[in-house]
Every structure is written in C-alpha cells, then in structure tokens.
Design a protein around this motif. Sequence first.
Motif, PDB file in Angstrom:
ATOM      1  N   ALA A  67       1.296   4.165  -2.682  1.00  0.00           N
ATOM      2  CA  ALA A  67       1.142   5.357  -2.589  1.00  0.00           C
ATOM      3  C   ALA A  67       2.450   6.415  -2.767  1.00  0.00           C
ATOM      4  O   ALA A  67       2.524   7.704  -2.724  1.00  0.00           O
ATOM      5  CB  ALA A  67       0.716   5.861  -1.273  1.00  0.00           C
TER       6      ALA A  67
ATOM      7  N   ASP B  19      -5.614   2.621   3.187  1.00  0.00           N
ATOM      8  CA  ASP B  19      -5.733   3.705   2.151  1.00  0.00           C
ATOM      9  C   ASP B  19      -6.048   5.110   3.024  1.00  0.00           C
ATOM     10  O   ASP B  19      -5.835   6.107   2.562  1.00  0.00           O
ATOM     11  CB  ASP B  19      -7.120   3.208   1.340  1.00  0.00           C
ATOM     12  CG  ASP B  19      -6.707   2.149   0.463  1.00  0.00           C
ATOM     13  OD1 ASP B  19      -5.311   1.872   0.278  1.00  0.00           O
ATOM     14  OD2 ASP B  19      -7.847   1.257   0.150  1.00  0.00           O
ATOM     15  N   ARG B  20      -6.837   4.912   4.026  1.00  0.00           N
ATOM     16  CA  ARG B  20      -7.240   6.117   4.734  1.00  0.00           C
ATOM     17  C   ARG B  20      -5.997   6.882   5.310  1.00  0.00           C
ATOM     18  O   ARG B  20      -5.775   8.143   5.285  1.00  0.00           O
ATOM     19  CB  ARG B  20      -8.092   5.664   6.054  1.00  0.00           C
ATOM     20  CG  ARG B  20      -8.559   6.789   6.801  1.00  0.00           C
ATOM     21  CD  ARG B  20      -9.392   6.477   7.883  1.00  0.00           C
ATOM     22  NE  ARG B  20     -10.204   5.715   7.626  1.00  0.00           N
ATOM     23  CZ  ARG B  20     -11.168   4.700   8.437  1.00  0.00           C
ATOM     24  NH1 ARG B  20     -11.029   4.891   9.729  1.00  0.00           N
ATOM     25  NH2 ARG B  20     -12.124   4.038   7.847  1.00  0.00           N
TER      26      ARG B  20
ATOM     27  N   CYS C  79      -2.744   6.631   3.945  1.00  0.00           N
ATOM     28  CA  CYS C  79      -2.083   7.206   2.882  1.00  0.00           C
ATOM     29  C   CYS C  79      -2.736   8.067   1.972  1.00  0.00           C
ATOM     30  O   CYS C  79      -2.126   9.194   1.344  1.00  0.00           O
ATOM     31  CB  CYS C  79      -1.714   6.086   1.972  1.00  0.00           C
ATOM     32  SG  CYS C  79      -0.737   4.881   2.446  1.00  0.00           S
ATOM     33  N   ALA C  80      -4.082   8.658   2.489  1.00  0.00           N
ATOM     34  CA  ALA C  80      -4.791   9.509   1.555  1.00  0.00           C
ATOM     35  C   ALA C  80      -4.317  11.082   2.016  1.00  0.00           C
ATOM     36  O   ALA C  80      -3.892  11.186   3.072  1.00  0.00           O
ATOM     37  CB  ALA C  80      -6.344   9.528   2.090  1.00  0.00           C
TER      38      ALA C  80
ATOM     39  N   LYS D 149       0.850  -1.005   0.035  1.00  0.00           N
ATOM     40  CA  LYS D 149       0.031   0.134  -0.019  1.00  0.00           C
ATOM     41  C   LYS D 149       0.851   1.461  -0.194  1.00  0.00           C
ATOM     42  O   LYS D 149       0.797   2.047  -0.566  1.00  0.00           O
ATOM     43  CB  LYS D 149      -1.050   0.066   1.348  1.00  0.00           C
ATOM     44  CG  LYS D 149      -2.073  -0.991   1.224  1.00  0.00           C
ATOM     45  CD  LYS D 149      -3.060  -0.345   0.140  1.00  0.00           C
ATOM     46  CE  LYS D 149      -4.343  -1.335  -0.245  1.00  0.00           C
ATOM     47  NZ  LYS D 149      -5.369  -0.609  -1.095  1.00  0.00           N
TER      48      LYS D 149
ATOM     49  N   ALA E  12      -6.347  -2.897   4.565  1.00  0.00           N
ATOM     50  CA  ALA E  12      -5.966  -2.374   3.247  1.00  0.00           C
ATOM     51  C   ALA E  12      -6.825  -1.082   3.453  1.00  0.00           C
ATOM     52  O   ALA E  12      -6.444   0.057   2.673  1.00  0.00           O
ATOM     53  CB  ALA E  12      -6.741  -3.236   1.980  1.00  0.00           C
ATOM     54  N   THR E  13      -8.220  -1.273   3.734  1.00  0.00           N
ATOM     55  CA  THR E  13      -9.060   0.150   3.937  1.00  0.00           C
ATOM     56  C   THR E  13      -8.452   1.151   4.769  1.00  0.00           C
ATOM     57  O   THR E  13      -8.502   2.554   4.475  1.00  0.00           O
ATOM     58  CB  THR E  13     -10.492  -0.459   4.428  1.00  0.00           C
ATOM     59  OG1 THR E  13     -11.078  -1.261   3.618  1.00  0.00           O
ATOM     60  CG2 THR E  13     -11.199   0.821   4.593  1.00  0.00           C
ATOM     61  N   LYS E  14      -7.863   0.366   6.044  1.00  0.00           N
ATOM     62  CA  LYS E  14      -7.229   1.541   7.061  1.00  0.00           C
ATOM     63  C   LYS E  14      -5.830   2.171   6.412  1.00  0.00           C
ATOM     64  O   LYS E  14      -5.524   3.275   6.558  1.00  0.00           O
ATOM     65  CB  LYS E  14      -6.641   0.692   8.323  1.00  0.00           C
ATOM     66  CG  LYS E  14      -8.052   0.096   8.848  1.00  0.00           C
ATOM     67  CD  LYS E  14      -8.786   1.171   9.802  1.00  0.00           C
ATOM     68  CE  LYS E  14      -9.656   0.368  10.501  1.00  0.00           C
ATOM     69  NZ  LYS E  14     -10.408   1.509  11.244  1.00  0.00           N
TER      70      LYS E  14
END
Length: 197
Positions: free
Chosen positions: A30, A193-194, A196-197, A26, A189-191
């Motif tokens: 990013a 993504d948050r 790295c946003a 991830k 993966a969801t965490k």
Amino acid sequence: MRALIVFCHPKEDSFNASILSLVTSKLEAAQAEYRVRDLYRSGFSPILTSQELTDYLDETKNSVRVAQDVADLTWADTLIFVYPTWWYGLPAMLKGWLDRVMVPGVAFIMPQEGETIRPGLTHITRMGVFTTCGASRLLTAMIGAPGKRTLTRGVRAICAKRCRTVFAAHYLMDSSTPDSRAAHLKRVATKMDRLCA
C-alpha cells in the motif's frame, strides 16, 4: 498512511511473527510508511516504576522515559497490535507498554472537575488488532475477551471518532493445523486490505 506496529511475542519463529510479516508486506504494497516496535527484541521494560507513577500526571515528565515510543505514537496515524492472547488478556509486556506509553497529555486529556477523560489520539484514524488465542471463540467470549476489549474499546475510545478498526483472532491456537493457520493469514490479509483502503 503511517503505521506504528506494536509487536509482542517472545519467540522469533512464532506464528505471530508470520502475522507480523504479512502485516508489513501489506503495508509495503500500500506504499505506507511503518515502524515496528518489537517489545521483546528491543528489551522494553513493562514495569511502571514508583517514580513514573509519581510523575504520571505531570505532562512535563511523564513521557521522558518512553520518549521514543511517544514520538512513534505521535508520528503515526495508524496503530496495529500483533500479540498472543494469554489468560484471555494482553501479555504483561504489552499491558506494560500501554501503562507506560499511554500517559496523560499524550493518549488522553485529564478531566476537569466533573468531566471525563478526553481523547488524545485523535490523529489515529485506523487500528488493527491481530491475535492468537489458545481457547475457543466460545470460551473466550464467555470470559469476556478482556484483551480484545482493552484495545478495540479502551484504546479505540481515545482515537479519532471514526477510527476504522479491524480485528482477527486465531482461536484454538494450541491445536492449530497448517490449514487453520493458512486460513487465519488469509483473514488477516483481508482485514489489512480493508485497513489500508
């Protein structure tokens, strides 16, 4: 984004290693820079020696024996922990890393008379905590989740004021299934993504 990942698991083929692999993929997606501190594979000693305790308050000496860890911590703006929860807390290896690396003048500023400690990791603006627990969520919550609290409250308190923090735990790891592990990786993966946003 510059992430320091502190990875703590004795087995190279552990589920925690799968979590680490997902975290690094991830970060790569990013286009973030990252460093992995694999405490077991690097032979990190978690033992705070008598001399280190003597030198603890002396900021000219207290980080000499952990200079590379301090350099990595100073370089990073993101701190990520991947580890198993044992006896509701942090593995001794990870707790020892905190004891030896999070020293005055690096992680926090020692108080003057009548004050409390002040944050030293104000350059850390993101934190991720990913763990596995043998116990259930309910039992872990009843005990008080001391490992989670150490990181998401204790370490978080010495980071930037608005430090973005994410947490994910796979509970009942000892009786996990391929489906439960896949679901947990999806949560991680969801965490990420948050984060790295």
